[in-house]
Design a protein around this motif. Structure first.
Motif, PDB file in Angstrom:
ATOM      1  N   LEU A 246       0.757  -1.349   0.051  1.00  0.00           N
ATOM      2  CA  LEU A 246      -0.108   0.043   0.194  1.00  0.00           C
ATOM      3  C   LEU A 246       0.824   1.128   0.160  1.00  0.00           C
ATOM      4  N   ASP A 247       0.969   1.953  -1.004  1.00  0.00           N
ATOM      5  CA  ASP A 247       1.700   3.313  -1.207  1.00  0.00           C
ATOM      6  C   ASP A 247       0.670   4.252  -1.066  1.00  0.00           C
ATOM      7  N   CYS A 248       0.320   4.607   0.027  1.00  0.00           N
ATOM      8  CA  CYS A 248      -0.435   5.724   0.241  1.00  0.00           C
ATOM      9  C   CYS A 248      -0.511   6.250   1.672  1.00  0.00           C
ATOM     10  N   CYS A 249      -0.874   7.725   1.985  1.00  0.00           N
ATOM     11  CA  CYS A 249      -0.997   7.976   3.180  1.00  0.00           C
ATOM     12  C   CYS A 249      -1.838   7.135   4.321  1.00  0.00           C
ATOM     13  N   HIS A 250      -1.069   7.203   5.642  1.00  0.00           N
ATOM     14  CA  HIS A 250      -1.937   6.401   6.626  1.00  0.00           C
ATOM     15  C   HIS A 250      -2.157   5.042   6.292  1.00  0.00           C
ATOM     16  N   SER A 251      -1.242   4.381   5.411  1.00  0.00           N
ATOM     17  CA  SER A 251      -1.479   3.136   4.940  1.00  0.00           C
ATOM     18  C   SER A 251      -1.157   2.031   6.296  1.00  0.00           C
ATOM     19  N   GLY A 252      -0.294   2.633   7.266  1.00  0.00           N
ATOM     20  CA  GLY A 252       0.024   1.770   8.616  1.00  0.00           C
ATOM     21  C   GLY A 252      -1.317   1.491   9.145  1.00  0.00           C
TER      22      GLY A 252
END
Length: 243
Positions: A139-145
């Motif tokens: 997942l290469d996106c903000c907040h993916s964690g």
């Protein structure tokens, strides 16, 4: 042995700012997995380019309903034999909302700031219930964690299974585009890591990819979150390398 990949790169948004790199990220990932990974690859959004080749659309939308259906078909297929290995890659906006509880979302083209998108909690439950033995999620996106901030915080340990999850950023962090290339920071590291021609034996496994990405992004402002367990899984190999 069947290997399926769902590769998503969304540039166009109705209620959020448009992006410039996700479609290019996804196209590069799809090409590499097809040429060196023997994956049956589905692109979203999928278009036919000027050379009559399949490509990720730069200006084509992807709805929440479309992506949700594609994920169900990938991870919990009905009416056909399940693949042995599946890979899900997403590049685009990620959102975080708090309505009583904090929750992360993959933003599709029709996502608004306060509604829509693919719940990462839902995605994690779908993965946990999947019969697929080897699952890779990038997942290469903000907040993916946020994918890891649910009750099932440890990869499912089914006998003989492999789980690899790579998220671009912490649940509270943004993800960034690279300043010296065409791809975002995480995707650039993953693409180089998946290149089998850089290895002595011409093969890249889940374990060697984890080591490569971790080392490549060591010291960067953006540090990925990586969670993995299970047996070795060969992701890519150079032509002529032993399977």
């Amino acid at each position: 042995m069947t290997r399926d990949a769902l590769i998503v790169g969304i540039n166009q948004y109705q209620g959020l700012p448009d992006l410039t790199t996700p479609a290019a990220d996804a196209q590069a990932m799809a090409e590499l997995l097809q040429s060196c990974g023997e994956f049956n690859t589905r692109r979203m959004p999928e278009v036919v380019d000027g050379d009559n080749q399949l490509a990720v659309g730069q200006q084509t939308p992807v709805t929440t309903a479309e992506l949700q259906a594609a994920l169900i078909g990938l991870l919990k297929p009905e009416g056909r034999a399940a693949a042995n290995t599946v890979l899900f890659y997403f590049s685009g906006h990620g959102l975080q909302r708090t309505i009583g509880i904090r929750e992360g979302f993959l933003a599709t083209s029709d996502t608004q700031a306060d509604s829509g998108g693919i719940s990462l909690n839902w995605l994690r439950r779908l993965i946990d219930e999947s019969p697929i033995k080897q699952i890779i999620v990038i997942l290469d996106c903000c907040h993916s964690g946020e994918l890891f901030n649910v009750d099932e915080a440890t990869p499912t340990k089914k006998e003989g299974s492999t789980r690899l999850f790579i998220a671009a950023s912490q649940a509270y962090e943004a993800a960034y585009e690279s300043l010296d290339g065409d791809y975002s920071v995480l995707t650039k590291a993953v693409l180089s890591g998946l290149n089998p021609h850089r290895t002595q034996d011409g093969r890249v496994s889940n374990h060697s990819l984890v080591n490569w990405v971790s080392e490549k992004l060591r010291g960067e402002t953006q540090r990925p979150i990586i969670e993995h367990s299970g047996v070795e899984c060969i992701l890519t190999r150079a032509e002529g390398a032993m399977p």
